[in-house]
Design a protein around this motif. Structure first.
Motif, PDB file in Angstrom:
ATOM      1  N   ALA B  18      12.217  -8.049  15.791  1.00 35.80           N
ATOM      2  CA  ALA B  18      10.763  -8.093  15.994  1.00 35.80           C
ATOM      3  C   ALA B  18      10.108  -6.854  15.410  1.00 35.80           C
ATOM      4  CB  ALA B  18      10.440  -8.203  17.479  1.00 35.80           C
ATOM      5  N   ALA B  19      10.708  -5.702  15.676  1.00 37.40           N
ATOM      6  CA  ALA B  19      10.142  -4.448  15.162  1.00 37.40           C
ATOM      7  C   ALA B  19      10.160  -4.440  13.638  1.00 37.40           C
ATOM      8  CB  ALA B  19      10.936  -3.270  15.711  1.00 37.40           C
ATOM      9  N   ALA B  20      11.274  -4.918  13.061  1.00 35.18           N
ATOM     10  CA  ALA B  20      11.376  -4.950  11.596  1.00 35.18           C
ATOM     11  C   ALA B  20      10.345  -5.892  10.998  1.00 35.18           C
ATOM     12  CB  ALA B  20      12.777  -5.388  11.191  1.00 35.18           C
ATOM     13  N   TYR B  21      10.173  -7.037  11.664  1.00 37.84           N
ATOM     14  CA  TYR B  21       9.199  -8.025  11.185  1.00 37.84           C
ATOM     15  C   TYR B  21       7.789  -7.450  11.185  1.00 37.84           C
ATOM     16  CZ  TYR B  21       6.456 -12.278  10.983  1.00 37.84           C
ATOM     17  OH  TYR B  21       5.551 -13.232  10.625  1.00 37.84           O
ATOM     18  N   LEU B  22       7.444  -6.786  12.293  1.00 36.46           N
ATOM     19  CA  LEU B  22       6.098  -6.242  12.412  1.00 36.46           C
ATOM     20  C   LEU B  22       5.864  -5.109  11.419  1.00 36.46           C
ATOM     21  CD1 LEU B  22       5.793  -6.303  16.276  1.00 36.46           C
ATOM     22  CD2 LEU B  22       4.450  -7.645  14.669  1.00 36.46           C
ATOM     23  N   ALA B  23       6.923  -4.378  11.107  1.00 34.56           N
ATOM     24  CA  ALA B  23       6.765  -3.248  10.196  1.00 34.56           C
ATOM     25  C   ALA B  23       6.673  -3.681   8.741  1.00 34.56           C
ATOM     26  CB  ALA B  23       7.936  -2.293  10.351  1.00 34.56           C
ATOM     27  N   SER B  24       7.054  -4.937   8.429  1.00 34.52           N
ATOM     28  CA  SER B  24       7.121  -5.361   7.033  1.00 34.52           C
ATOM     29  C   SER B  24       5.841  -5.988   6.509  1.00 34.52           C
ATOM     30  CB  SER B  24       8.246  -6.390   6.865  1.00 34.52           C
ATOM     31  OG  SER B  24       7.883  -7.570   7.552  1.00 34.52           O
ATOM     32  N   GLY B  25       4.829  -6.078   7.342  1.00 30.33           N
ATOM     33  CA  GLY B  25       3.614  -6.786   6.937  1.00 30.33           C
ATOM     34  C   GLY B  25       2.759  -6.025   5.956  1.00 30.33           C
ATOM     35  N   VAL B  26       1.735  -6.727   5.416  1.00 35.46           N
ATOM     36  CA  VAL B  26       0.788  -6.104   4.486  1.00 35.46           C
ATOM     37  C   VAL B  26      -0.395  -5.562   5.268  1.00 35.46           C
ATOM     38  CG1 VAL B  26       1.411  -7.637   2.609  1.00 35.46           C
ATOM     39  CG2 VAL B  26      -0.458  -8.261   4.118  1.00 35.46           C
ATOM     40  N   GLN B  27      -1.125  -4.689   4.652  1.00 34.52           N
ATOM     41  CA  GLN B  27      -2.344  -4.153   5.249  1.00 34.52           C
ATOM     42  C   GLN B  27      -3.516  -4.570   4.379  1.00 34.52           C
ATOM     43  OE1 GLN B  27      -2.578  -2.600   8.153  1.00 34.52           O
ATOM     44  NE2 GLN B  27      -0.380  -2.643   8.492  1.00 34.52           N
ATOM     45  N   PRO B  28      -4.116  -5.730   4.641  1.00 35.95           N
ATOM     46  CA  PRO B  28      -5.197  -6.168   3.780  1.00 35.95           C
ATOM     47  C   PRO B  28      -6.408  -5.248   3.884  1.00 35.95           C
ATOM     48  CG  PRO B  28      -5.007  -7.595   5.692  1.00 35.95           C
ATOM     49  CD  PRO B  28      -3.879  -6.632   5.767  1.00 35.95           C
ATOM     50  N   GLY B  29      -7.117  -5.151   2.790  1.00 39.05           N
ATOM     51  CA  GLY B  29      -8.292  -4.283   2.775  1.00 39.05           C
ATOM     52  C   GLY B  29      -9.465  -4.933   3.479  1.00 39.05           C
ATOM     53  N   GLY B  30     -10.372  -4.136   3.949  1.00 44.30           N
ATOM     54  CA  GLY B  30     -11.541  -4.661   4.645  1.00 44.30           C
ATOM     55  C   GLY B  30     -12.748  -4.654   3.734  1.00 44.30           C
ATOM     56  N   GLY B  31     -13.934  -4.446   4.268  1.00 40.75           N
ATOM     57  CA  GLY B  31     -15.150  -4.370   3.465  1.00 40.75           C
ATOM     58  C   GLY B  31     -15.723  -5.738   3.206  1.00 40.75           C
ATOM     59  N   GLY B  32     -16.865  -5.781   2.521  1.00 41.57           N
ATOM     60  CA  GLY B  32     -17.497  -7.055   2.235  1.00 41.57           C
ATOM     61  C   GLY B  32     -18.367  -6.935   1.007  1.00 41.57           C
ATOM     62  N   GLY B  33     -18.959  -8.068   0.589  1.00 46.63           N
ATOM     63  CA  GLY B  33     -19.833  -8.074  -0.569  1.00 46.63           C
ATOM     64  C   GLY B  33     -19.052  -8.097  -1.871  1.00 46.63           C
ATOM     65  N   PRO B  34     -19.783  -8.161  -2.994  1.00 47.58           N
ATOM     66  CA  PRO B  34     -19.110  -8.319  -4.290  1.00 47.58           C
ATOM     67  C   PRO B  34     -18.278  -7.105  -4.690  1.00 47.58           C
ATOM     68  CG  PRO B  34     -21.476  -7.981  -4.575  1.00 47.58           C
ATOM     69  CD  PRO B  34     -21.242  -8.140  -3.110  1.00 47.58           C
ATOM     70  N   ALA B  35     -18.573  -5.927  -4.154  1.00 48.87           N
ATOM     71  CA  ALA B  35     -17.827  -4.723  -4.537  1.00 48.87           C
ATOM     72  C   ALA B  35     -16.346  -4.838  -4.210  1.00 48.87           C
ATOM     73  CB  ALA B  35     -18.430  -3.504  -3.845  1.00 48.87           C
ATOM     74  N   MET B  36     -16.018  -5.602  -3.174  1.00 48.56           N
ATOM     75  CA  MET B  36     -14.617  -5.703  -2.747  1.00 48.56           C
ATOM     76  C   MET B  36     -13.775  -6.547  -3.708  1.00 48.56           C
ATOM     77  SD  MET B  36     -14.597  -8.469   0.325  1.00 48.56           S
ATOM     78  CE  MET B  36     -15.050 -10.179   0.036  1.00 48.56           C
ATOM     79  N   LEU B  37     -14.432  -7.196  -4.672  1.00 51.20           N
ATOM     80  CA  LEU B  37     -13.710  -8.122  -5.545  1.00 51.20           C
ATOM     81  C   LEU B  37     -13.039  -7.445  -6.726  1.00 51.20           C
ATOM     82  CD1 LEU B  37     -16.414 -10.946  -5.637  1.00 51.20           C
ATOM     83  CD2 LEU B  37     -14.314 -10.938  -4.295  1.00 51.20           C
ATOM     84  N   ALA B  38     -13.313  -6.164  -6.943  1.00 52.49           N
ATOM     85  CA  ALA B  38     -12.762  -5.468  -8.111  1.00 52.49           C
ATOM     86  C   ALA B  38     -11.245  -5.617  -8.155  1.00 52.49           C
ATOM     87  CB  ALA B  38     -13.155  -4.002  -8.066  1.00 52.49           C
ATOM     88  N   GLY B  39     -10.741  -6.024  -9.315  1.00 61.43           N
ATOM     89  CA  GLY B  39      -9.297  -6.180  -9.490  1.00 61.43           C
ATOM     90  C   GLY B  39      -8.815  -7.607  -9.292  1.00 61.43           C
ATOM     91  N   ALA B  40      -9.627  -8.432  -8.664  1.00 62.83           N
ATOM     92  CA  ALA B  40      -9.211  -9.820  -8.391  1.00 62.83           C
ATOM     93  C   ALA B  40      -9.462 -10.694  -9.617  1.00 62.83           C
ATOM     94  CB  ALA B  40      -9.989 -10.371  -7.203  1.00 62.83           C
ATOM     95  N   PRO B  41      -8.709 -11.782  -9.765  1.00 69.03           N
ATOM     96  CA  PRO B  41      -9.004 -12.707 -10.863  1.00 69.03           C
ATOM     97  C   PRO B  41     -10.347 -13.394 -10.622  1.00 69.03           C
ATOM     98  CG  PRO B  41      -7.174 -13.516  -9.514  1.00 69.03           C
ATOM     99  CD  PRO B  41      -7.550 -12.189  -8.956  1.00 69.03           C
ATOM    100  N   ALA B  42     -11.122 -13.561 -11.692  1.00 71.24           N
ATOM    101  CA  ALA B  42     -12.457 -14.161 -11.550  1.00 71.24           C
ATOM    102  C   ALA B  42     -12.327 -15.672 -11.365  1.00 71.24           C
ATOM    103  CB  ALA B  42     -13.288 -13.853 -12.786  1.00 71.24           C
ATOM    104  N   GLN B  43     -13.014 -16.208 -10.375  1.00 70.68           N
ATOM    105  CA  GLN B  43     -12.996 -17.656 -10.147  1.00 70.68           C
ATOM    106  C   GLN B  43     -14.004 -18.341 -11.061  1.00 70.68           C
ATOM    107  OE1 GLN B  43     -12.594 -19.148  -6.039  1.00 70.68           O
ATOM    108  NE2 GLN B  43     -12.960 -17.047  -5.433  1.00 70.68           N
ATOM    109  N   SER B  44     -13.675 -19.546 -11.464  1.00 71.95           N
ATOM    110  CA  SER B  44     -14.542 -20.281 -12.390  1.00 71.95           C
ATOM    111  C   SER B  44     -14.748 -21.700 -11.882  1.00 71.95           C
ATOM    112  CB  SER B  44     -13.883 -20.304 -13.772  1.00 71.95           C
ATOM    113  OG  SER B  44     -14.665 -21.060 -14.667  1.00 71.95           O
TER     114      SER B  44
END
Lengths: 325, 187
Positions: B18-44
């Protein structure tokens, strides 16, 4: 009442309590202190029995039942641990197109874009994204255990709005109080009181015509409760239109069923009623602990009853010597 | 005694997992609005194009795109429009496309607006406001700068001056930037 019976009854109650946490994650009791206390008592009773039985205090069958008691204790322990390590109970209502970080689950929830048909079908899934792992799509009314969290996609009332002016020109819809500013999907996250009934409500704006619109979702049951027989036996959205200064406008109140138009305050509002998922996040027992615990219970019970009790090695030896004599 | 030991070991194993599982997760970024999209593939999304036919952001892969979300009722959008047109004319030869996306309005309304402001760059008619929703617009205008590989470089809420627009797109138009992106992609 024997120790074995007490342990058996305790195991049944403990497993039932943990099962309730998975089946009804939104039930407040399974996230309360009395729940954790009950499981803690169960763990103590079960482990005490398991230790005593493993030393032979409950006979040969008891030795095998110690596995089952240990398994039930593990399940109860997982129930307690979920309360300590898992996320708080929350229902997340987010607009289509939104990505929501779920730090407690080490993942992000993506609420997919949806059109009017998608709202009417109500089949949109919430997508859970974790770095380096495959995406998980949770369909409406489906649930998924993820670490110490249970994620449930619960269908919530939603309406897709298309706005036109009196000449039929399409108009931009905005939701100034919603992070999804340009979403034409209403999710009725607030409520208003009508005739002592709390009804789901939402707001949007039509900036081109300086109009603000309050939308109230009224299902057939609510319509009956507020004596609104005019609305008929169907789900409708009731619109109340004001200008930018919050003044009422002429002919500013009207309603439309799904697929219908409401002509209100100089607007023609076409509404499609359906559902869009909300994400319920609740703490849940770690699945691997449930598997180990369940395996312990099954093996303990099978060994205790399906196999004949093992005869101690010394007894077999002495019996064979007696036979020879 | 041996059975008790097995139970204790099983609990310890589960706790460690359980401890190993919990430690292996990602830390997604927060924030909002279009500024947070930098680096992401553009949707079409395919959408009708002003003047006829259908078009989409994906059709401009290989060029630097300044995607501009606007509506005719939006005052800052009106003010920004001459600078967008000027940028399109000035930098088109270096590989820049300004792609306007009208949010939620009829073709007649968008066409009248484009005529009034002398717009010659391509304009998509996004009646369902899909671009606005996908690009997390928190107001209008919203600008999204997409590089030649289709990746979002910057998301900007609010109107930009010509100087601000130019400062964002100029580095992306340089041959050196195009080469470095191509190298990154091949590696």
């Amino acid at each position: 009442m024997t120790d074995r019976f007490v342990a058996f009854a305790t195991a049944v109650v403990a497993v039932a309590l943990v099962a309730a946490q998975i089946i009804a994650p939104a039930w407040a009791f399974v996230h309360s202190e009395p729940y954790a206390l009950a499981l803690a008592v169960a763990v103590w009773v079960l482990l005490t029995y398991a230790l005593r039985a493993s030393r032979g205090a409950d006979g040969n069958r008891g030795r095998r039942l110690a596995y089952a008691a240990g398994g039930a204790a593990l399940i109860a322990l997982a129930g307690i641990a979920s309360g300590l390590m898992g996320p708080d109970l929350q229902t997340l209502v987010r607009a289509p197109g939104t990505v929501l970080p779920l730090p407690d689950v080490h993942a992000a929830a993506f609420f997919p874009l949806v059109d009017a048909d998608g709202i009417a079908r109500g089949d949109t899934s919430v997508v859970i994204r974790r770095r380096g792992r495959a995406e998980i799509a949770i369909a409406p009314n489906r649930r998924r255990l993820l670490g110490t969290a249970l994620l449930l996609a619960e269908p919530g009332a939603a309406a897709y709005i298309e706005a036109r002016d009196e000449s039929g020109q399409r108009l931009t819809i905005t939701q100034p109080t919603n992070p999804a500013f340009l979403s034409p999907v209403l999710q009725f996250g607030t409520s208003v009181a009508i005739d002592n009934q709390q009804l789901p409500a939402d707001e949007f704006a039509i900036p081109a015509l300086h109009r603000r619109v309050t939308a109230i979702f009224i299902d057939a049951k609510a319509a009956s409760a507020i004596h609104a027989s005019r609305l008929g036996d169907q789900n409708v959205v009731l619109f109340s239109v004001r200008d930018d200064a919050s003044h009422n406008v002429a002919h500013g109140i009207g309603f439309a069923p799904s697929g219908g138009d409401a002509e209100v305050g100089g607007l023609r509002l076409h509404v499609t009623i359906g559902t869009y998922p909300r994400l319920v996040v609740a703490s849940a027992p770690l699945p691997i602990a449930l598997w180990f615990g369940g395996a312990g219970i099954v093996l303990g019970l099978v060994f205790a009853w399906a196999w004949p009790a093992a005869v101690p090695h010394g007894v077999v030896l002495s019996a064979s010597r007696e036979g020879r004599a | 005694m041996r059975n008790a030991l097995i139970v204790v070991v099983a609990i310890a194993v589960v706790a460690i997992l359980a401890a190993a599982y919990l430690a292996s997760g990602v830390q997604p970024g927060g924030g909002g609005g279009p500024a947070m999209l930098a680096g992401a593939p553009a949707q079409s999304f395919p959408a009708p194009r002003l003047g006829g036919g259908e078009d989409a952001l994906a059709n401009y892969r290989g060029r630097v795109v300044l995607l501009n979300l606007w509506a005719s009722w939006c005052t800052p959008c009106r003010e920004e429009m001459p600078d967008l047109e000027r940028l399109y004319v000035a930098e088109g030869a270096r590989g820049l496309v300004v792609l306007g996306v009208d949010q939620g309005e009829s073709a007649e309304v968008a066409a009248a607006f484009a005529r009034r402001h002398g717009v010659t760059f391509p304009v998509l008619l996004d009646e369902e406001q899909r671009y606005g929703r996908a690009y997390a617009a928190v107001g209008l205008p919203t600008s999204i700068v997409v590089d030649r590989t289709g990746r979002i470089v910057k998301g900007i809420d609010g109107a930009l001056s010509f100087g601000q627009m130019h400062a964002v797109v100029d580095p992306l138009l340089s041959p050196a930037h195009a080469q470095s992106r191509a190298l990154k992609q091949t590696s």
